[in-house]
Motif scaffolding. Structure first.
Motif, PDB file in Angstrom:
ATOM      1  N   UNK A   1     -39.785  -4.806 -18.286  1.00 10.24           N
ATOM      2  CA  UNK A   1     -40.234  -3.638 -19.051  1.00 10.24           C
ATOM      3  C   UNK A   1     -39.506  -2.384 -18.584  1.00 10.24           C
ATOM      4  N   UNK A   2     -39.199  -1.505 -19.535  1.00 12.79           N
ATOM      5  CA  UNK A   2     -38.538  -0.240 -19.213  1.00 12.79           C
ATOM      6  C   UNK A   2     -39.333   0.481 -18.128  1.00 12.79           C
TER       7      UNK A   2
ATOM      8  N   UNK B   1     -28.847  -4.129 -30.235  1.00 16.67           N
ATOM      9  CA  UNK B   1     -28.092  -5.310 -29.791  1.00 16.67           C
ATOM     10  C   UNK B   1     -28.806  -6.058 -28.678  1.00 16.67           C
ATOM     11  N   UNK B   2     -29.508  -5.329 -27.821  1.00 20.79           N
ATOM     12  CA  UNK B   2     -30.190  -5.957 -26.688  1.00 20.79           C
ATOM     13  C   UNK B   2     -31.530  -6.607 -27.071  1.00 20.79           C
ATOM     14  N   UNK B   3     -32.088  -6.251 -28.209  1.00 20.23           N
ATOM     15  CA  UNK B   3     -33.391  -6.804 -28.612  1.00 20.23           C
ATOM     16  C   UNK B   3     -33.375  -8.317 -28.542  1.00 20.23           C
ATOM     17  N   UNK B   4     -34.321  -8.855 -27.784  1.00 19.16           N
ATOM     18  CA  UNK B   4     -34.504 -10.299 -27.604  1.00 19.16           C
ATOM     19  C   UNK B   4     -33.300 -10.985 -26.966  1.00 19.16           C
ATOM     20  N   UNK B   5     -32.357 -10.195 -26.433  1.00 23.31           N
ATOM     21  CA  UNK B   5     -31.148 -10.771 -25.838  1.00 23.31           C
ATOM     22  C   UNK B   5     -30.945 -10.396 -24.376  1.00 23.31           C
ATOM     23  N   UNK B   6     -31.252  -9.146 -24.021  1.00 25.23           N
ATOM     24  CA  UNK B   6     -30.952  -8.702 -22.673  1.00 25.23           C
ATOM     25  C   UNK B   6     -31.507  -7.325 -22.384  1.00 25.23           C
TER      26      UNK B   6
ATOM     27  N   UNK C   1     -36.586  -3.078 -26.899  1.00 23.78           N
ATOM     28  CA  UNK C   1     -36.043  -1.822 -27.402  1.00 23.78           C
ATOM     29  C   UNK C   1     -36.652  -0.581 -26.785  1.00 23.78           C
ATOM     30  N   UNK C   2     -37.576  -0.754 -25.837  1.00 26.71           N
ATOM     31  CA  UNK C   2     -38.137   0.406 -25.142  1.00 26.71           C
ATOM     32  C   UNK C   2     -37.045   1.020 -24.279  1.00 26.71           C
ATOM     33  N   UNK C   3     -36.926   2.335 -24.325  1.00 29.56           N
ATOM     34  CA  UNK C   3     -35.817   3.040 -23.699  1.00 29.56           C
ATOM     35  C   UNK C   3     -36.362   4.143 -22.798  1.00 29.56           C
TER      36      UNK C   3
ATOM     37  N   UNK D   1     -34.867   6.435 -20.993  1.00 23.90           N
ATOM     38  CA  UNK D   1     -34.250   7.744 -21.184  1.00 23.90           C
ATOM     39  C   UNK D   1     -34.724   8.400 -22.473  1.00 23.90           C
ATOM     40  N   UNK D   2     -34.784   7.646 -23.556  1.00 21.43           N
ATOM     41  CA  UNK D   2     -35.216   8.182 -24.836  1.00 21.43           C
ATOM     42  C   UNK D   2     -36.678   8.619 -24.767  1.00 21.43           C
ATOM     43  N   UNK D   3     -37.534   7.783 -24.151  1.00 21.53           N
ATOM     44  CA  UNK D   3     -38.953   8.106 -24.056  1.00 21.53           C
ATOM     45  C   UNK D   3     -39.194   9.360 -23.224  1.00 21.53           C
ATOM     46  N   UNK D   4     -38.492   9.509 -22.114  1.00 21.32           N
ATOM     47  CA  UNK D   4     -38.645  10.695 -21.264  1.00 21.32           C
ATOM     48  C   UNK D   4     -38.175  11.934 -22.016  1.00 21.32           C
ATOM     49  N   UNK D   5     -37.050  11.826 -22.706  1.00 19.52           N
ATOM     50  CA  UNK D   5     -36.524  12.955 -23.469  1.00 19.52           C
ATOM     51  C   UNK D   5     -37.494  13.358 -24.585  1.00 19.52           C
ATOM     52  N   UNK D   6     -38.066  12.377 -25.286  1.00 22.33           N
ATOM     53  CA  UNK D   6     -39.005  12.657 -26.374  1.00 22.33           C
ATOM     54  C   UNK D   6     -40.264  13.339 -25.843  1.00 22.33           C
ATOM     55  N   UNK D   7     -40.793  12.876 -24.710  1.00 20.64           N
ATOM     56  CA  UNK D   7     -41.982  13.495 -24.114  1.00 20.64           C
ATOM     57  C   UNK D   7     -41.688  14.934 -23.691  1.00 20.64           C
ATOM     58  N   UNK D   8     -40.516  15.165 -23.116  1.00 15.73           N
ATOM     59  CA  UNK D   8     -40.150  16.518 -22.695  1.00 15.73           C
ATOM     60  C   UNK D   8     -40.022  17.445 -23.908  1.00 15.73           C
ATOM     61  N   UNK D   9     -39.454  16.937 -24.983  1.00 14.71           N
ATOM     62  CA  UNK D   9     -39.325  17.749 -26.191  1.00 14.71           C
ATOM     63  C   UNK D   9     -40.695  18.109 -26.760  1.00 14.71           C
TER      64      UNK D   9
END
Length: 178
Positions: free
Chosen positions: A16-17, A103-108, A159-161, A163-171
């Protein structure tokens, strides 16, 4: 801390991210030029379960002196063929884009290593070989045996990210302030 060893298998799909992992085994470095060469000439290592580190190590007398990550976003449009070939983990610095998340979904997974810690990384690595040496030190594909490389799951197979989640929360916090 979750311990992982290459070649990686389906165990990466449960990561998990935000989780911390320790990686041991063979990894392969690749930056922009190496990705382009592999697309043209083929992948020079077995990609099944492999981990590709976005890094241009400093090598002297067959010893890794420094091995800090490069900015992985530069490889956003160059990574898909590796995942399609069986690579289970991309490693680097900073976030990666929506293309890579898909691309990484269900793969890596994408695993982040802290920038500025090149000596720490090198202290846990042993050089085993090199491919495309004509590309020069930072761009060649280096085969490296690593021991307990500390990493953080930045993008998981769902697909949990981080960096994206932290950036979205900060915004959102910033928007509430004004």
């Amino acid at each position: 801390m979750i311990r992982l060893s290459t070649p990686l298998g389906d165990e990466v799909l449960s990561l998990k991210a935000g989780e911390r992992v320790s990686l041991s085994g063979m990894i392969y470095t690749a930056r922009d030029e190496a990705h382009l060469r592999m697309q043209e000439k083929g992948i020079p290592f077995d990609p099944q379960g492999a981990a590709v580190y976005h890094c241009g190590p400093v090598v002297k007398d067959n010893t890794i002196i420094a091995a800090g990550p490069t900015t992985s976003a530069r490889m956003n449009e160059l990574s898909g063929f590796l995942v399609d070939a069986g690579v289970r983990a991309l490693i680097g610095k900073g976030g990666m884009g929506e293309t890579v998340r898909k691309e990484l979904r269900a793969e890596g997974v994408y695993l982040a290593f802290t920038g500025g810690c090149a000596a720490l990384a090198a202290s846990r690595m042993t050089l085993k070989g090199v491919f495309f040496e004509d590309l020069g030190m930072p761009e060649a594909v280096w085969a490296i045996e690593c021991r307990d490389l500390p990493l953080t799951v930045a993008i998981d197979s769902e697909g949990n990210d981080l960096f994206f989640d932290v950036r979205r929360k900060a915004e959102k916090r910033f928007d509430k302030m004004f």
